[in-house]
Design a protein around this motif. Sequence first.
Motif, short mmCIF file in Angstrom:
data_model
loop_
_atom_site.label_atom_id
_atom_site.label_comp_id
_atom_site.label_asym_id
_atom_site.label_seq_id
_atom_site.Cartn_x
_atom_site.Cartn_y
_atom_site.Cartn_z
N UNK A 1 0.81 -1.22 0.00
CA UNK A 1 0.00 0.00 0.00
C UNK A 1 0.83 1.26 0.00
N UNK A 2 1.94 1.26 0.76
CA UNK A 2 2.77 2.45 0.89
C UNK A 2 3.68 2.67 -0.31
N UNK A 3 3.95 1.65 -1.09
CA UNK A 3 4.97 1.75 -2.12
C UNK A 3 4.41 1.96 -3.52
N UNK A 4 3.14 2.31 -3.67
CA UNK A 4 2.58 2.58 -5.00
C UNK A 4 2.89 4.01 -5.42
N UNK A 5 2.87 4.27 -6.72
CA UNK A 5 3.02 5.63 -7.21
C UNK A 5 4.35 5.90 -7.88
N UNK A 6 4.76 7.18 -7.84
CA UNK A 6 5.98 7.63 -8.51
C UNK A 6 7.21 7.31 -7.68
N UNK A 7 8.27 6.90 -8.39
CA UNK A 7 9.59 6.73 -7.80
C UNK A 7 10.50 7.74 -8.50
N UNK A 8 10.87 8.77 -7.77
CA UNK A 8 11.65 9.86 -8.35
C UNK A 8 13.12 9.65 -8.01
N UNK A 9 13.95 9.57 -9.08
CA UNK A 9 15.39 9.39 -8.93
C UNK A 9 16.10 10.67 -9.34
N UNK A 10 17.19 10.93 -8.68
CA UNK A 10 18.08 12.04 -9.04
C UNK A 10 19.48 11.47 -9.17
N UNK A 11 20.01 11.46 -10.39
CA UNK A 11 21.30 10.82 -10.61
C UNK A 11 21.27 9.34 -10.24
N UNK A 12 20.11 8.68 -10.45
CA UNK A 12 19.87 7.26 -10.18
C UNK A 12 19.79 6.94 -8.68
N UNK A 13 19.82 7.95 -7.86
CA UNK A 13 19.62 7.78 -6.42
C UNK A 13 18.16 8.06 -6.12
N UNK A 14 17.50 7.14 -5.41
CA UNK A 14 16.06 7.27 -5.17
C UNK A 14 15.79 8.36 -4.13
N UNK A 15 14.91 9.31 -4.50
CA UNK A 15 14.49 10.36 -3.58
C UNK A 15 13.12 10.06 -3.00
#
Length: 496
Positions: free
Chosen positions: A273-287
Amino acid sequence: MAPERTIDIPPKASALINSLRGLGYSPETAIADLIDNSITAGATTVEIDLQWNDGDPFAAIFDNGRGLGEKRLAEAMQLGGDGPDADRSENDLGRFGLGLKTASLSQSSRLTVVSRMEDTTTSIMMDAAVIAARGWIATVPDPLPDHPFVAKLLTLSAGTVVLWENIDELSGLSGLAKEAFYLRLEEIRAHLGMVFHRFISGDADRLAIALNGRAVKAWDPFQSQHPATIAMPVERIRHAGSSFNVKSYVLPHRDRFANDTEHEAAGGPGGWGARQGFYVYRGKRLLVAGSWLGLGGARTWTRDEASRLARIQVDLPTGMDRDWRIDVRKSQARPPGTLRTRLTAIAGHCRQEAREVFAFRGQGPRIRGASREALSVWLASPGPNGTQYRINRDHPVIVACREAAGGLRPLNAVLSIIERSVPVERIWLDVSESEGAEVPVLDDDETAKLADQLEELSRTLPASLPLQERIDLLLVNLPGDLANLKTELTRRLVGK
């Protein structure tokens, strides 16, 4: 005109240091900030030592990066350092020039950095109590701190060790019972495996991370190696003279995982439930690890059961920090207003596809040469009073039963009773409370009983139907692991 008159307003050290210590880092986000520095320094190995120490914990972080000389280390200990407007390489994961200090002092009141560069050792210590009493100064520890990582560093030509002493209640680690402390460490391990999974797996510059001597394993949010994961095409979006990639994934239904352990692991830290949605990476590091970013049009999307399988990867270059409003802790990001419509459209499509997969039970997987609707037991039809669910009268097994019953009317009556009496609200409530519908696990007795029923049902199917097609038709709508059931049913039908 009189010259401009200025007044010095230096910050009050005692107040500011305590304010900076309360920025809200958790132990895992603080350690992740230090690992960012290690990646920027070209490290290939990071080792973390985090010990309970009878309720008075301490921490040390070692990397084999390029290290720092005294002048550069002193600059790194300054608040602000290389700020957000500094030119950074694509591998530089810094942002505000605060991470080393604020992340460390959020966990402990004394920070010591020992670094080697070109066989020369430099060390600086920052102590919150000293700063509060004497202003913005750091001291040079003599002798060097006594820790195995420091001894290891002295055998190398380059590298860095960060030590946290006096870890206090701000960290949430101090005062924990031993068992609670080491359970907390497993959460930290899982977080690091999620945030740096692309570095650990080699999708970015490879980085090995170990916590208390045990390797941190990468967790892939998109289950990209699972054969049932749906990966949509990459979409390239241009913005403010630059561009970034967006790729949507629909993860497999629970029934497609081998067992509960595999399914739970795919959910990730915090669960499905908590892990759905957008995964935003910056320089391949997950934000951002699962958020709908305030999108959704007139009605903002929230985490819901139907969208739990939707995950969307956004790959930002480091030059888009300001536009995406990356925060100090590098744990939040918000898209520019001009991109909201485009991102909402991408996410809306992904959510719809995820909803179809989530509603898999009773519909069956795709079979080559047959339409999904023809093989679905349940059909959903939108109407003026909402979506209506009905049993597919054209399903081959239903057709065979109708012919065996000698007509449509009696069977239709039974099916209508079933359709109108399905306890939808109760099912939805039970599924929501149990974090997803349970995967049926058939024991030997249940397998034998269901095989009996399917064997009986097979007699209603056309005799000309080949054996394998007959078996597939009987099993196609059933969820869970059907290997034993298929073997037993095959044995019975072959015996006929």
